[in-house]
Each structure stands twice: as structure tokens, then as C-alpha cells.
Design a protein around this motif. Structure first.
Motif, mmCIF file in Angstrom:
data_model
loop_
_atom_site.group_PDB
_atom_site.id
_atom_site.type_symbol
_atom_site.label_atom_id
_atom_site.label_comp_id
_atom_site.label_asym_id
_atom_site.label_seq_id
_atom_site.Cartn_x
_atom_site.Cartn_y
_atom_site.Cartn_z
ATOM 1 N N GLY A 125 78.839 106.859 3.503
ATOM 2 C CA GLY A 125 78.377 107.889 2.569
ATOM 3 C C GLY A 125 78.164 109.217 3.264
ATOM 4 O O GLY A 125 78.511 110.275 2.730
ATOM 5 N N PHE A 126 77.603 109.167 4.470
ATOM 6 C CA PHE A 126 77.350 110.393 5.240
ATOM 7 C C PHE A 126 78.674 111.075 5.585
ATOM 8 O O PHE A 126 78.833 112.292 5.402
ATOM 9 C CB PHE A 126 76.570 110.053 6.515
ATOM 10 N N ILE A 127 79.636 110.285 6.070
ATOM 11 C CA ILE A 127 80.946 110.860 6.433
ATOM 12 C C ILE A 127 81.591 111.487 5.196
ATOM 13 O O ILE A 127 82.120 112.602 5.248
ATOM 14 C CB ILE A 127 81.860 109.779 7.069
ATOM 15 N N PHE A 128 81.514 110.779 4.076
ATOM 16 C CA PHE A 128 82.114 111.268 2.836
ATOM 17 C C PHE A 128 81.437 112.565 2.383
ATOM 18 O O PHE A 128 82.111 113.502 1.951
ATOM 19 C CB PHE A 128 81.992 110.197 1.749
ATOM 20 N N ALA A 129 80.114 112.617 2.510
ATOM 21 C CA ALA A 129 79.370 113.824 2.120
ATOM 22 C C ALA A 129 79.763 115.001 3.014
ATOM 23 O O ALA A 129 79.939 116.128 2.536
ATOM 24 C CB ALA A 129 77.871 113.565 2.211
#
Lengths: 177, 69
Positions: A125-129
Motif C-alpha cells: 500500500g505504501f509503495i502504491f501510494a
């Protein structure tokens, strides 16, 4: 502002009602701690992708509202319902689930494999954000983007991606189990 | 060649006549965790590996080993 608060409260009340209904449904199921953890774990694995889909489809409603020139109270309520769901999903991602269950069941539901899957989901999720931030940064070079829209997009993408990843890992883990 | 953590968990568990659920209960995890370790989907922590070794009455270095490829 008032309609935002109403939407937020309505969202939280809806979640509370769902939790109480789920608890009510289980009242006649005599299960040991391990059985209950297994049952709830499987249900969580099924719920995660569904929650992610509901959450992401809310974005369509947000985009429609943005194009609607007339600023109506119902729009504010819908946006604040998104915020309420975001807060709940963030809590679900960062803390143990099933807040109304016994401590033993909750501890078992948050065992080593679940924590690893959840961490992987959060990493994803962090990478995607961050990737979303990069895309938005490039867009702002050509077109101004409202700060509130950016928060909305980044949060939705990050949370949605984390939920999907976690849900997928949980389903894989439950397969053949 | 990539190395991975392999194990004799399933063999030892069936030898002792335990189900995944029974083993899971012995070490305080869910059946899903035992299943993912058996299928090499999940690498357990040292604590969990030691708990498994103790529950299955087998040295940890025999229960878990590194295999290549």
C-alpha cells in the motif's frame, strides 16, 4: 460543515451496526477459541477484497460529485462517509480486527502469519501510494490539482492496494488449510 | 542457486498422528500458519520454529533445513 459531521457519524454508526449484527449471528455457534479464530480468519479473508472493492468504487461517486457544480449537503455526507470508511480501514490495517471478540480469539487471529501478511499488505500500500504521488506530481506540471483531491486519491490508492494485497495473501494462506 | 527454508513438518506431524489444527493449538497459532509453513509459503520466526520443534519433539535443525533450488 454540519453535513460532513452527520455523514461521518452515520458512517461510524453503520459500521457499529454491522459489527453488532455479526456478533448476533454468531451467538448460537458454540466454538472453541481455535475454531472461532479459524472461522473468523476465513471470513476476514473473504471480506478484505470485498471491502477493497466497496472502498474503491466509492471513488466513482466522489468523481461524479466533483463534476456536479451544485454543492449539496448530500455530497458532503457522501464524502465524509468515505472518510469514516477510510479511518475504519486504516484502523483495521494497523490494529487487530474483530474488536468485539474475546482477547484470546483476537490474539490468535493476529498470529505470526497474519502479521506478516498484514505487513506485506501495508508495504504494498505504501509503495502504491508513493507511485500515485509521483504520477500526481507529473500531472501538476500540466494541470493544477486541488490539495483535497490529492489527499483523497493517495489515501484511497494506498488503502485499497494494501487491502487487496493483504486479502490476496490471506486467501492464499487459507487455501488447502 | 536460490536457497530456501525447507522442512519435515508434514512428515513429522503425520508420524505423530497430529492434524494441522491440533499442532496449531499446541503452539498457539492458527491452522493457516501451520499450513503455510508446511507448504513453504511462510518462513516462521525463530521463536515459532523452536516452538514447533518442541511440540514435535525433534531438533530444530532436523525439522528445518536449507535446500537450494
Amino acid at each position: 460543515m454540519k453535513s460532513f459531521t452527520i455523514g461521518l457519524v452515520l458512517g461510524l454508526v453503520a459500521v457499529l451496526a454491522i459489527a453488532v449484527a455479526m456478533k448476533w449471528r454468531q451467538r448460537n455457534l458454540p466454538m472453541s477459541v481455535a475454531e472461532k479464530a479459524e472461522y473468523l480468519g476465513k471470513r476476514r479473508a473473504r471480506m478484505l477484497p470485498a471491502l477493497a472493492i466497496i472502498y474503491i468504487t466509492q471513488q466513482a461517486s466522489y468523481i461524479t460529485l466533483q463534476q456536479d457544480a451544485a454543492h449539496r449537503a448530500v455530497n458532503d455526507a457522501k464524502i465524509s462517509a468515505w472518510l469514516a470508511l477510510s479511518i475504519i480501514l486504516l484502523l483495521a490495517l494497523s490494529a487487530k480486527w474483530f474488536w468485539f471478540e474475546r482477547k484470546e480469539v483476537r490474539d490468535l487471529l493476529d498470529d505470526e502469519n497474519t502479521r506478516a501478511n498484514r505487513s506485506d499488505g501495508m508495504r504494498f500500500g505504501f509503495i502504491f501510494a508513493m507511485l500515485t504521488c509521483i504520477v500526481i506530481y507529473f500531472i501538476t506540471m500540466f494541470e493544477p490539482v486541488n490539495g483535497r483531491d490529492v489527499v483523497h486519491i493517495v489515501m484511497s490508492d494506498g488503502l485499497g492496494a494494501a487491502l487487496i494485497r493483504w486479502g490476496w495473501l490471506e486467501r492464499v494462506a487459507h487455501r488447502d488449510a | 542457486m536460490p536457497e530456501r527454508l525447507d522442512n519435515h513438518l508434514k512428515e513429522r506431524r503425520t508420524e505423530l498422528g497430529l492434524t494441522q489444527a491440533e499442532l496449531a493449538e499446541l503452539i498457539g497459532v492458527t491452522r493457516k500458519t501451520v499450513n503455510t509453513i508446511e507448504n513453504q509459503v511462510f518462513v516462521p520466526s525463530t521463536i515459532l520454529a523452536l516452538k514447533l520443534a518442541r511440540a514435535l519433539d525433534m531438533p530444530v535443525e532436523e525439522l528445518f533445513f536449507i535446500s537450494s533450488g
